[in-house]
Every structure is written in C-alpha cells, then in structure tokens.
Write a protein that holds these residues in place. Structure first.
Motif, PDB file in Angstrom:
ATOM      1  N   ALA A  37       0.820  -1.211   0.000  1.00  0.00           N
ATOM      2  CA  ALA A  37       0.000   0.000   0.000  1.00  0.00           C
ATOM      3  C   ALA A  37       0.851   1.257   0.000  1.00  0.00           C
ATOM      4  O   ALA A  37       0.516   2.256  -0.654  1.00  0.00           O
ATOM      5  CB  ALA A  37      -0.935  -0.007   1.200  1.00  0.00           C
ATOM      6  N   TRP A  44      -2.373   8.142   2.290  1.00  0.00           N
ATOM      7  CA  TRP A  44      -3.224   7.273   3.102  1.00  0.00           C
ATOM      8  C   TRP A  44      -3.648   7.922   4.407  1.00  0.00           C
ATOM      9  O   TRP A  44      -4.645   7.512   5.012  1.00  0.00           O
ATOM     10  CB  TRP A  44      -2.499   5.959   3.394  1.00  0.00           C
ATOM     11  N   PHE A  72      -4.736  -1.801   8.544  1.00  0.00           N
ATOM     12  CA  PHE A  72      -5.332  -0.677   7.815  1.00  0.00           C
ATOM     13  C   PHE A  72      -5.323   0.586   8.679  1.00  0.00           C
ATOM     14  O   PHE A  72      -5.039   1.679   8.177  1.00  0.00           O
ATOM     15  CB  PHE A  72      -6.760  -1.028   7.406  1.00  0.00           C
ATOM     16  N   TRP A 347      -8.070  -0.408  -0.341  1.00  0.00           N
ATOM     17  CA  TRP A 347      -7.079  -1.211   0.380  1.00  0.00           C
ATOM     18  C   TRP A 347      -7.527  -2.671   0.488  1.00  0.00           C
ATOM     19  O   TRP A 347      -6.750  -3.596   0.244  1.00  0.00           O
ATOM     20  CB  TRP A 347      -6.850  -0.627   1.774  1.00  0.00           C
ATOM     21  N   SER A 350      -7.148  -4.527  -2.860  1.00  0.00           N
ATOM     22  CA  SER A 350      -5.889  -4.347  -3.575  1.00  0.00           C
ATOM     23  C   SER A 350      -5.198  -5.696  -3.784  1.00  0.00           C
ATOM     24  O   SER A 350      -5.543  -6.704  -3.164  1.00  0.00           O
ATOM     25  CB  SER A 350      -4.964  -3.412  -2.799  1.00  0.00           C
TER      26      SER A 350
END
Length: 446
Positions: A37, A44, A72, A347, A350
């Motif tokens: 990520a 983000w 996350f 996310w 992904s």
C-alpha cells in the motif's frame, strides 16, 4: 452454523467493537509479489482520526479481513468499527436501516444491488476511482481482476455502485469413498447425478444435499439448474421461471432431493448443506465453491481426505451454466465518511491485501491471488480448479438480471417457495412455477 463461523462470532466479541492500531499484526511476506500500500501514490493519512462503521454477514470474507483491519488503521489512521451478523439476520435488517436514512454503516456487504440503487442507498463510485487523490490506477491494477469481477458491478449506465470482494460459483462436492463403494463414477450430467444420488443413498447417508428452504437466500443452486436447462430468472422485466426449460430444471431439482435427499431437506439452508457434507451425512452436495476451505480442513471436516470438487452438472447436449456471484461492498450514500470508506475499499481489494486474504482461503476477485501458492494451499488445488471452471462457465448477464433487479428479493422468495413445494411433493413443477411466476410478476407490477 458451522464451527468456524461460531468461533468467528465469539472471537469478534460484541458488535460495534473498534479494532485499534495496537497488538501484533498478521505476518508479512505473503504479498511479496504485489506492490504494498505504501507504494501507491496516495496520501493514506488524509483522513486520519475518522472512524468508519463496517457491517456485513458472517462469511469467509469477514473472517479473512477482520485480522488485517489493525494494519489498515496503522496505514491510514482510520479506525474501523465492525458489526458482522448471521447472514439471514444481516440481510433482513440492513434494508430497514438504509431505508431509514441512517448514516451508518459507512461500508457494508451487499447483494440486492438493484434495490439499493433504485432507492438511492448506494454511493456512485466512478468519481472516486477517477480521483487521483484517492486512487492510483497503476498500483490498484484493475486488469488483475477476474473478468466476472470487472463486469459484475457495472450498472446499465456504466456507473459502479459497489466493489466486488469475493468470487463464488455453485460447485459439486463429492465424497469419493461413498461413490466408489457403489462403483459410481463422477456424474457429469443431471441424469447421471440422479442415478448416482439414488444409488449411493443409504439409511445413514443421503445421496445428495442442496438448499430447499422457502426463501430467496436458498436460491443459488436451483438457479444454476434453471440456467443450465436453458432458462432464465428474469427477461425483459418479466419473471421467466415458468418457461418449459425452468419447469424441467425445477422438476429435476425436486427429484434429486425428494428421492435422494436427507429427511427434512425442505428446511435446508446453506449451513445445513455444509454441515451434512462435513459430517459425512451426504455423498454429494451442490453449493458455494467457498465451502472448500472448511471441507478440506481436517479440524472441521470428517471427510477432508475423501472430498472431491467438480464442475457443475449439465444437461445432455448443453454446457453447464452454474449460478455465480460476487459479494460486493458498497458505501452508504448517507455516510459522513465517504472518502475514508473508499480508501478502505481500495485497500481491502488491492493486490497485496487480496494475496493475504487468499492465503487464508478466501476466494478473492484477483487473478494474482487465485494463482498464488498461498491460495492453492489454503483452498486446495482441485477445489480452486473446479471453482475457476465454474466461474468461467457461468453467465454473468443472466445472474445480474435477477440479482440487480429492484424486486430481486420478492422474486427470489417466490421462486424458492415454488421450489420448496416441488421438493416437498406439494405441487408439480409446472403448477409450482406457474404460481410462483404469477406472484413474482405481481410484485414487479407493484
């Protein structure tokens, strides 16, 4: 409810618990072939401090994504409040909540796409995907999505109101030892399936088990029969399951379960089907390909060593057309945290996250995840091959025609009431399907 799902409920604790950015994170290294990520050209942290509410069914996706949520939060500073419920409870309660205009949940698992769009519950997503402050197209790489996953969320105006999160198709499960004991080969056609199911049925084991409860949630296996016989559920905004093809399909479905199914099969939902197969109480079953992880797990399955996975049966002279679907995740159009919610969806679907969830046995929407060693180990190579074949044989348009119809729920309910009547011997397939179509078309007319 299966043991794994009971354990999952217990592990989540009270609904609404917030998963903080503390504690041990899941092991790294599973997503080495996918860009992480932090390689994306996305800030983000732009919504750090917000909390999004995530709701869904107790499901393999919930099971796989929940352990990753703290990661996350570390990445984004966004906390996630979770509320996962039994599937039937969740699907019944969510529309009521959305119809009241609640701003939560922000993100939710969803199936009745047409109802959600026509009622204005779902946030359009094309604008988010084209916003370069929210999306890095090269990093996200939509070309890596399964073809069905790319086509599935597209509405008639080419807008997207959802992001697919899982892939599943109706699959044939067999107890190889049970079939071998009666010298029965793997059935290919519906007629062969009926012969095999009758032959292997004993006092202690049914020949086949499938859903037959009189409710729309039980419809996926029976819809695969209708499609494979050349029928459809909806055509030109009219119910089509009173056609000769659909009637013949439901007649076969009824014969299989009335002649070779378990006692009380008229009340069976997916968890009854899965439990019967896990416990060795049935020789064959047809249901979601996502059952494979439980079936192949010796800790949960008494038949793990002798379980087999196969393509959906077909009518002689026709190819199989199993029902397929993608669970989807949507953003609440009334949410106060829409952009944070979109970052979560990006996310969660992904490449890197999908490789992680695939290693836990989840059938994701990513080609890279399906071909990964982690997925093949967790899901099983034979099961993965059967599931992919069934997905490729499926007809996305026929599935979308019913799933995306604004009146999909009453249509599916009427259909399964008719199927249940056939399975229980209350009506002939012709009478049951004719009556069911009349009820469903009345619902469409409103």
């Amino acid at each position: 409810m299966s043991t794994s799902r009971r354990s999952f409920v217990k592990g989540l604790g009270a609904a609404g618990a917030v998963l903080p950015a503390v504690g041990l994170l899941p092991g790294r290294g599973l997503a080495e072939d996918a860009p992480p990520a932090d390689a994306a050209a996305i800030d983000w942290k732009q919504f750090a401090g917000q909390t999004i509410a995530l709701s869904g069914a107790i499901h393999p996706w919930s099971n796989a994504i929940a352990p990753l949520l703290p990661e996350f939060t570390i990445l984004t500073g966004i906390n996630v409040s979770i509320d996962f419920q039994l599937e039937t409870t969740y699907l019944g309660a969510l529309p009521i909540r959305l119809a009241r205009g609640s701003s939560t949940p922000d993100v939710f698992m969803f199936t009745t796409y047409g109802q959600g769009i026509s009622n204005g519950w779902l946030e359009p997503l094309n604008g988010y995907f084209s916003n370069r402050s929210l999306t890095d197209p090269a990093w996200y790489d939509e070309s890596d999505l399964l073809k069905t996953a790319r086509a599935f969320p597209l509405w008639s105006d080419r807008e997207r109101y959802a992001v697919p999160i899982t892939s599943e198709a109706m699959t044939l499960f067999i107890n190889k030892d049970a079939l071998a004991a009666k010298d029965q080969p793997l059935p290919q056609t519906f007629e062969e399936l009926l012969v095999a199911a009758r032959t292997v049925k004993t006092n202690g084991m049914s020949g086949i088990t499938m859903r037959a409860q009189a409710g729309g949630n039980s419809s996926p296996p029976a819809m695969g029969f209708v499609f494979s016989y050349g029928g459809a559920m909806v055509e030109h905004n009219r119910v089509a399951f009173a056609s000769p093809e659909a009637i013949a399909a439901v007649e076969m479905y009824g014969q299989l379960l009335s002649q070779a199914g378990p006692a009380g099969v008229g009340s069976y939902e997916w968890y009854n089907v899965l439990d019967d197969f896990l416990q060795g109480r049935t020789a064959m079953a047809i249901d979601s390909s996502n059952f494979a992880t439980d079936i192949s797990n010796p800790a949960k399955s008494r038949v793990a060593k002798q379980a087999g996975f196969a393509t959906f049966p077909h009518l002689a002279g026709r190819g199989p057309v199993p029902f397929m679907s993608h669970w989807q995740a949507c953003i609440n159009s009334k949410s106060r945290n829409k952009r944070a919610a979109f970052l979560f969806l990006l996310w969660a679907t992904s490449k890197a996250t999908s490789l992680r969830t695939a290693a836990a046995g989840l059938a994701t929407t990513r080609v890279s995840a399906w071909s990964s060693d982690g997925f093949k180990t967790a899901f099983g190579s034979e099961a993965a091959e059967a599931a992919l074949t069934n997905l490729q044989n499926a007809d996305v348009d026929r599935a979308k025609a019913i799933l995306f119809h604004p009146q999909s729920r009453p249509i599916l309910d009427a259909f399964m009431i008719g199927v249940n009547e056939v399975v229980n011997g209350a009506k002939s397939a012709k009478d049951a399907m004719t009556g069911a179509a009349e009820r469903a078309n009345a619902a469409i007319r409103g």
